[in-house]
Design an enzyme around this catalytic site. Structure first.
Site, PDB file in Angstrom:
ATOM      1  N   LEU A 186       0.974  -1.216  -0.008  1.00 48.36           N
ATOM      2  CA  LEU A 186      -0.075  -0.041   0.054  1.00 48.36           C
ATOM      3  C   LEU A 186       0.643   1.284   0.086  1.00 48.36           C
ATOM      4  O   LEU A 186       1.865   1.230   0.514  1.00 48.36           O
ATOM      5  CB  LEU A 186      -1.023  -0.102   1.199  1.00 48.36           C
ATOM      6  CG  LEU A 186      -1.787  -1.109   1.197  1.00 48.36           C
ATOM      7  CD1 LEU A 186      -2.753  -1.095   2.648  1.00 48.36           C
ATOM      8  CD2 LEU A 186      -2.732  -1.428   0.125  1.00 48.36           C
ATOM      9  N   HIS A 193      -3.326   4.377  -2.652  1.00 44.98           N
ATOM     10  CA  HIS A 193      -4.534   3.511  -2.187  1.00 44.98           C
ATOM     11  C   HIS A 193      -4.991   4.328  -0.914  1.00 44.98           C
ATOM     12  O   HIS A 193      -6.307   4.189  -0.515  1.00 44.98           O
ATOM     13  CB  HIS A 193      -3.474   2.118  -1.573  1.00 44.98           C
ATOM     14  CG  HIS A 193      -3.186   1.115  -2.511  1.00 44.98           C
ATOM     15  ND1 HIS A 193      -1.808   1.050  -2.422  1.00 44.98           N
ATOM     16  CD2 HIS A 193      -3.497   0.472  -3.233  1.00 44.98           C
ATOM     17  CE1 HIS A 193      -1.310   0.012  -3.500  1.00 44.98           C
ATOM     18  NE2 HIS A 193      -2.645  -0.268  -3.905  1.00 44.98           N
ATOM     19  N   GLN A 213      -5.107 -12.869 -12.411  1.00 47.32           N
ATOM     20  CA  GLN A 213      -5.048 -11.833 -13.144  1.00 47.32           C
ATOM     21  C   GLN A 213      -3.463 -11.578 -13.582  1.00 47.32           C
ATOM     22  O   GLN A 213      -3.222 -10.735 -14.352  1.00 47.32           O
ATOM     23  CB  GLN A 213      -5.405 -10.595 -12.502  1.00 47.32           C
ATOM     24  CG  GLN A 213      -4.553  -9.959 -11.423  1.00 47.32           C
ATOM     25  CD  GLN A 213      -5.456  -8.864 -10.755  1.00 47.32           C
ATOM     26  OE1 GLN A 213      -6.160  -8.800  -9.822  1.00 47.32           O
ATOM     27  NE2 GLN A 213      -4.865  -7.477 -10.893  1.00 47.32           N
ATOM     28  N   GLU A 245      -7.956   5.993 -10.538  1.00 49.96           N
ATOM     29  CA  GLU A 245      -7.928   6.155 -12.098  1.00 49.96           C
ATOM     30  C   GLU A 245      -6.630   5.977 -12.870  1.00 49.96           C
ATOM     31  O   GLU A 245      -6.537   6.246 -14.009  1.00 49.96           O
ATOM     32  CB  GLU A 245      -8.514   7.673 -12.339  1.00 49.96           C
ATOM     33  CG  GLU A 245      -9.979   8.028 -11.980  1.00 49.96           C
ATOM     34  CD  GLU A 245     -10.311   9.395 -12.085  1.00 49.96           C
ATOM     35  OE1 GLU A 245      -9.505  10.391 -12.269  1.00 49.96           O
ATOM     36  OE2 GLU A 245     -11.689   9.652 -12.119  1.00 49.96           O
ATOM     37  N   LYS A 246      -5.542   5.807 -12.188  1.00 46.46           N
ATOM     38  CA  LYS A 246      -4.327   5.215 -12.506  1.00 46.46           C
ATOM     39  C   LYS A 246      -4.562   4.046 -13.580  1.00 46.46           C
ATOM     40  O   LYS A 246      -4.174   3.980 -14.630  1.00 46.46           O
ATOM     41  CB  LYS A 246      -3.427   4.823 -11.494  1.00 46.46           C
ATOM     42  CG  LYS A 246      -2.036   4.162 -12.149  1.00 46.46           C
ATOM     43  CD  LYS A 246      -1.200   3.968 -11.031  1.00 46.46           C
ATOM     44  CE  LYS A 246      -1.562   2.731 -10.262  1.00 46.46           C
ATOM     45  NZ  LYS A 246      -1.612   1.442 -10.832  1.00 46.46           N
ATOM     46  N   SER A 279       2.561   3.713  -7.621  1.00 45.28           N
ATOM     47  CA  SER A 279       2.148   2.443  -8.050  1.00 45.28           C
ATOM     48  C   SER A 279       3.068   1.314  -7.344  1.00 45.28           C
ATOM     49  O   SER A 279       4.215   1.664  -6.770  1.00 45.28           O
ATOM     50  CB  SER A 279       2.441   2.142  -9.566  1.00 45.28           C
ATOM     51  OG  SER A 279       2.591   0.728  -9.687  1.00 45.28           O
TER      52      SER A 279
END
Ligand code: PAF
Length: 192
Positions: free
Chosen positions: A33, A37, A61, A148-149, A185
């Protein structure tokens, strides 16, 4: 903050919160995190009486086994951050708890899942749809929060929610950036 590792435990905590008329906010994460986040967490806590943050590195994923193996895992630090923020529940299931059986569902996510990241990472968005739909059924949130990243991911999740007719509001939150403009990120720790 309660750390919950089972679906049964999560159901109980959410039912308890609902019995107190609290709305439920869900912030799905894969951990590691950072402030991005935490901005989602803050928004959920502002808009809901009860916030669940899931921390789960979702194998379905990842289309690259090395990426899955090396994805940063920082559970203790994550829990410290979430506790300090005043989150109600950190939901940290094992892979077996999330997927007692393999998830073979294939979602018809439409053209939005076939371009850009969808084209570069075959199966990635289907895996995202699988895990997010499970989390939504498990936590039955009123609202779920996404950054929205991952703009394309939000579009895919909206489509999955439409297909599954899930009664949840998808809330998209602005990108948080480093002072030099780089979007925050979890994978940034790999950059030199
Ligand atoms: O954006 C992420 O961190 C993941 O794709 C998500 C939404 C938590 C699903 O595993």
């Amino acid at each position: 903050m309660e750390i919950i590792r089972t679906v049964r435990g999560l159901h109980k905590a959410v039912a308890d919160a609902r019995s107190k008329n609290r709305s439920i906010g869900l912030v799905p994460t894969m951990g590691a995190l950072h402030a991005g986040h935490m901005s989602l967490v803050g928004r959920s806590m502002k808009e809901n009486g009860f916030t669940v943050v899931s921390v789960f590195v979702n194998p379905t994923q990842f289309n690259n086994p090395d990426d899955l193996r090396t994805y940063p895992r920082t559970e203790e630090a994550d829990c410290r951050l979430l506790e300090a923020a005043g989150v109600d529940v950190a939901f940290i299931p094992t892979v077996e708890e999330m997927y007692p059986e393999p998830d073979t569902r294939v979602f018809d996510l439409g053209p939005v899942a076939q371009v850009m990241e969808g084209a570069m990472r075959p199966g990635h968005f289907n895996g995202v749809a699988q895990v997010v739909s499970r989390l939504m059924v498990m936590a039955s949130p009123d609202r779920a929060y996404f950054g929205e990243k991952d703009f394309q991911q939000i579009a895919v999740i909206r489509r999955m929610v439409e297909i599954e007719k899930l009664p949840v509001e998808i809330v998209d939150c602005p990108i948080c950036r480093e002072p030099d403009g780089l979007a925050l990120s979890s994978r940034n720790v790999r950059l030199t």
